[in-house]
Design a protein around this motif. Structure first.
Motif, mmCIF file in Angstrom:
data_model
loop_
_atom_site.group_PDB
_atom_site.id
_atom_site.type_symbol
_atom_site.label_atom_id
_atom_site.label_comp_id
_atom_site.label_asym_id
_atom_site.label_seq_id
_atom_site.Cartn_x
_atom_site.Cartn_y
_atom_site.Cartn_z
ATOM 1 N N VAL A 1 8.711 -10.493 -9.552
ATOM 2 C CA VAL A 1 7.673 -10.600 -8.632
ATOM 3 C C VAL A 1 6.933 -11.892 -9.039
ATOM 4 C CG1 VAL A 1 5.388 -9.639 -8.438
ATOM 5 C CG2 VAL A 1 7.476 -7.921 -8.666
ATOM 6 N N LEU A 2 6.461 -12.848 -8.209
ATOM 7 C CA LEU A 2 5.799 -14.025 -8.505
ATOM 8 C C LEU A 2 4.261 -13.821 -8.252
ATOM 9 C CD1 LEU A 2 8.071 -16.443 -6.740
ATOM 10 C CD2 LEU A 2 8.217 -15.930 -8.875
ATOM 11 N N SER A 3 3.731 -12.905 -7.364
ATOM 12 C CA SER A 3 2.410 -12.708 -7.329
ATOM 13 C C SER A 3 2.114 -11.283 -6.552
ATOM 14 C CB SER A 3 1.748 -13.677 -6.456
ATOM 15 O OG SER A 3 0.271 -13.428 -6.320
ATOM 16 N N GLU A 4 1.247 -10.642 -7.111
ATOM 17 C CA GLU A 4 0.703 -9.339 -6.441
ATOM 18 C C GLU A 4 -0.581 -9.541 -5.866
ATOM 19 O OE1 GLU A 4 1.997 -5.630 -8.263
ATOM 20 O OE2 GLU A 4 2.199 -6.885 -10.223
ATOM 21 N N ARG A 5 -0.902 -10.758 -5.355
ATOM 22 C CA ARG A 5 -2.065 -10.825 -4.688
ATOM 23 C C ARG A 5 -2.164 -10.388 -3.278
ATOM 24 N NH1 ARG A 5 -3.519 -15.672 -3.636
ATOM 25 N NH2 ARG A 5 -1.790 -16.678 -4.789
ATOM 26 N N GLU A 6 -3.037 -9.636 -2.779
ATOM 27 C CA GLU A 6 -3.149 -9.475 -1.369
ATOM 28 C C GLU A 6 -3.615 -10.219 -0.098
ATOM 29 O OE1 GLU A 6 -4.152 -4.652 -1.881
ATOM 30 O OE2 GLU A 6 -5.663 -6.059 -2.104
ATOM 31 N N ASN A 7 -3.972 -11.497 -0.606
ATOM 32 C CA ASN A 7 -4.467 -12.483 0.326
ATOM 33 C C ASN A 7 -3.440 -13.540 0.446
ATOM 34 O OD1 ASN A 7 -5.130 -13.497 -2.119
ATOM 35 N ND2 ASN A 7 -7.086 -14.490 -1.437
ATOM 36 N N ILE A 8 -2.060 -13.285 0.355
ATOM 37 C CA ILE A 8 -0.968 -14.254 0.682
ATOM 38 C C ILE A 8 -0.574 -13.854 1.908
ATOM 39 C CG2 ILE A 8 1.229 -14.963 -0.023
ATOM 40 C CD1 ILE A 8 0.642 -14.319 -2.767
ATOM 41 N N ILE A 9 -0.557 -14.940 2.943
ATOM 42 C CA ILE A 9 0.114 -14.845 4.228
ATOM 43 C C ILE A 9 1.088 -15.646 4.537
ATOM 44 C CG2 ILE A 9 -0.606 -14.894 6.697
ATOM 45 C CD1 ILE A 9 -3.289 -14.444 5.946
ATOM 46 N N VAL A 10 2.427 -14.938 4.549
ATOM 47 C CA VAL A 10 3.555 -15.724 5.182
ATOM 48 C C VAL A 10 3.641 -15.963 6.559
ATOM 49 C CG1 VAL A 10 5.942 -15.743 4.831
ATOM 50 C CG2 VAL A 10 4.592 -14.739 3.117
ATOM 51 N N LYS B 1 -7.068 -7.257 11.039
ATOM 52 C CA LYS B 1 -6.685 -5.623 11.007
ATOM 53 C C LYS B 1 -5.542 -5.289 9.779
ATOM 54 C CE LYS B 1 -8.457 -4.744 15.640
ATOM 55 N NZ LYS B 1 -7.955 -4.165 16.932
ATOM 56 N N SER B 2 -4.611 -6.398 9.719
ATOM 57 C CA SER B 2 -3.397 -5.953 9.192
ATOM 58 C C SER B 2 -3.228 -6.626 7.652
ATOM 59 C CB SER B 2 -2.343 -6.796 10.178
ATOM 60 O OG SER B 2 -2.322 -6.243 11.409
ATOM 61 N N VAL B 3 -3.940 -7.558 7.415
ATOM 62 C CA VAL B 3 -3.891 -8.210 6.095
ATOM 63 C C VAL B 3 -4.250 -7.056 4.817
ATOM 64 C CG1 VAL B 3 -4.710 -9.842 4.383
ATOM 65 C CG2 VAL B 3 -3.840 -10.671 6.751
ATOM 66 N N ARG B 4 -3.355 -6.931 3.809
ATOM 67 C CA ARG B 4 -3.837 -6.105 2.874
ATOM 68 C C ARG B 4 -5.225 -6.236 2.426
ATOM 69 N NH1 ARG B 4 0.956 -3.525 2.162
ATOM 70 N NH2 ARG B 4 2.924 -4.549 3.010
ATOM 71 N N PRO B 5 -5.971 -5.467 1.811
ATOM 72 C CA PRO B 5 -5.805 -4.049 1.970
ATOM 73 C C PRO B 5 -6.387 -3.236 3.217
ATOM 74 C CG PRO B 5 -7.784 -4.599 0.713
ATOM 75 C CD PRO B 5 -7.184 -5.936 1.160
ATOM 76 N N ASP C 1 -1.148 -2.756 7.038
ATOM 77 C CA ASP C 1 0.093 -2.605 6.350
ATOM 78 C C ASP C 1 0.761 -4.063 6.008
ATOM 79 O OD1 ASP C 1 0.705 -3.401 8.983
ATOM 80 O OD2 ASP C 1 1.849 -1.588 9.292
ATOM 81 N N GLY C 2 0.020 -5.075 6.355
ATOM 82 C CA GLY C 2 0.754 -6.354 6.180
ATOM 83 C C GLY C 2 1.449 -6.794 7.405
ATOM 84 N N GLN D 1 2.772 -7.707 -1.902
ATOM 85 C CA GLN D 1 1.601 -7.230 -1.321
ATOM 86 C C GLN D 1 1.055 -8.250 -0.188
ATOM 87 O OE1 GLN D 1 -0.062 -4.502 -1.802
ATOM 88 N NE2 GLN D 1 1.664 -4.036 -3.181
ATOM 89 N N ALA D 2 2.278 -9.266 0.141
ATOM 90 C CA ALA D 2 1.899 -10.247 1.143
ATOM 91 C C ALA D 2 1.692 -9.766 2.386
ATOM 92 C CB ALA D 2 2.792 -11.498 1.017
ATOM 93 N N SER D 3 1.204 -10.599 3.560
ATOM 94 C CA SER D 3 1.290 -10.108 4.871
ATOM 95 C C SER D 3 2.109 -10.995 5.588
ATOM 96 C CB SER D 3 -0.073 -10.163 5.508
ATOM 97 O OG SER D 3 -1.005 -8.933 4.858
#
Length: 439
Positions: free
Chosen positions: A389-398, A274-278, A281-282, A424-426
């Protein structure tokens, strides 16, 4: 009076209530045989699931799934578990002599209704000695769960005797344990789950039916275990995602999640979807653990599941910790859980971290928070005033270990730099003391 037979019948009745099909082992053609796999059932599943492939490939798949290589029982069990959960790829030619490939699984993990779930008793197996385990759960003909039941009212026996019986089975009918995913022991009062290779101290009760804060204290432990873990979708989820083998220099240790890890991770997976972009809200949330409750195992299992989700499109998981000693310790635990998480990379420096994060999607990266530092002025170049900025990918999860407010970018410093580096990380935190509240 409660006897071993009535405990067995109650187990069978509860499983049939969950939609399992009861089969008496005495009616099966393999009874009193050295075979433990019901190969006709496995073939029937593959023929139905992969009807488009040639008959010889279907039969070859059955042979591959029932022939496990390994120097000892532990390695053969791991070899089978990897085939079971990851499948096997087969190449073949179609009717037009065109080369094709198919990835075959012996279980449909996505649609439980496509599988056959049998609860079998009175099934005799011939090995070094002839043995008849109390209850076996077969999925598509594979003997994946073993129940050993003792009589609660017999003062000469208890749950430890059930565990001892498993040790005898391992010596007398080891073939059964090549396929075993989960072992249940019970004396009618206590009921515990564990790995067949584990000592008694590693077996534990399943204390919740639905994973809420309510722990079933006044229920029969077997009832709670069966209703909490053995609904078909849950059992398949557990087998696929919550069991793994650690390789300690050639010595394998098989591990499985406890009830709080299973439910906590599944709640966190649902939150991530539910939360991972897009999609959101991450801000995934925080998972809280008590001391000694297996936080590193939960993190590894969670990582493995996230990496397998098709909607995340091969995500990058960044595991971020505060201190170097915790970084190394957690990294070592993830390396041991390689069967779940895949290859793991370790950022040795700020430059190394930036290189890893700027690369393509996928993988697991370990780093300490201080590696998100700004570069200082040198004789060759000016220092940075803001983190790039190192990456603007949305499928990065910290995944922040020992999460605090600073790790969520609420204050300036390294955490703020992390947010700028991966806009754009979550984020999800793991800390000692699960709550689903947003951070």
């Amino acid at each position: 009076m409660t006897t071993e037979a009535t405990i067995e019948q109650a187990t069978i009745d509860w499983l049939t209530d969950l939609g399992y099909t009861y089969q008496s082992g005495t009616t099966l053609p393999q009874n009193h045989n050295k075979e433990v796999v019901l190969k006709d059932q496995l073939l029937a599943f593959i023929e139905k699931q992969y009807a488009h492939i040639p008959k010889e490939i279907q039969e070859l798949a059955v042979a591959e799934f029932t022939n496990n290589a390994g120097a000892d029982l532990a390695h053969r069990n791991r070899a089978f578990h990897l085939k079971l959960t990851k499948g096997i790829e087969f190449a073949y030619e179609d009717s037009r002599s065109k080369e094709k490939a198919v990835h075959i699984y012996p279980i449909d993990f996505t649609a439980p209704e496509n599988n056959s779930f049998w609860v079998v008793n009175q099934f005799s197996i011939t090995g070094k000695n002839k043995r008849r385990p109390d209850v076996i759960v077969y999925i598509n003909g594979l003997p994946l769960v073993l129940f050993e039941l003792k009589n609660w009212y017999d003062e000469n026996t208890n749950i430890k005797e059930a565990h001892n019986q498993i040790e005898h089975y391992k010596k007398d009918i080891p073939l059964l344990f090549e396929y075993n995913a989960l072992t249940i022991i019970s004396d009618g009062n206590e009921a515990q789950h564990g790995m067949f290779s584990s000592g008694m101290e590693w077996f534990a009760p399943w204390k919740s039916i639905n994973g809420t804060e309510t722990v079933q204290e006044d229920d029969f432990q077997m009832h709670t275990l069966l209703l909490g873990l053995f609904p078909k979708e849950r059992l398949l989820n557990y087998i696929k995602n919550f069991i793994f083998h650690e390789d300690h220099n050639g010595t394998l240790i098989k591990k499985g999640a406890k009830y709080h890890q299973f439910f906590g991770v599944n709640f966190a997976v649902a939150a991530a979807k539910k939360s991972v972009r897009p999609y959101g809200d991450g801000r995934i949330g925080v998972i809280w653990h008590t001391q000694g409750s297996g936080k590193s195992i939960s993190m590894a299992i969670y990582t493995g599941i996230l990496r397998s989700l098709p909607e995340l499109k091969n995500p990058t998981i960044v595991v971020q910790v505060d201190r170097s000693d915790l970084d190394q310790q957690l990294y070592d635990n993830f390396v041991l859980a390689k069967d779940l998480v895949g290859d793991v990379q370790h950022a040795e420096s700020t430059n190394d971290l930036r290189k890893l994060l700027s690369a393509g999607a996928g993988g697991v990266i370990f780093t300490t928070i201080e590696k998100f530092r700004l570069k200082q002025t040198t004789d060759e170049q000016l220092g940075e005033t803001e983190h790039p900025v190192l990456s603007e990918r949305e499928n990065i999860i910290v995944m922040a270990d020992e999460a605090h407010r600073t790790q969520y970018g609420l204050l300036d410093g390294f955490a703020s730099n992390l947010r700028k580096a991966l806009p754009q990380a979550s984020f999800i935190g793991f800390t000692i003391h699960w709550c689903s509240s947003k951070t």
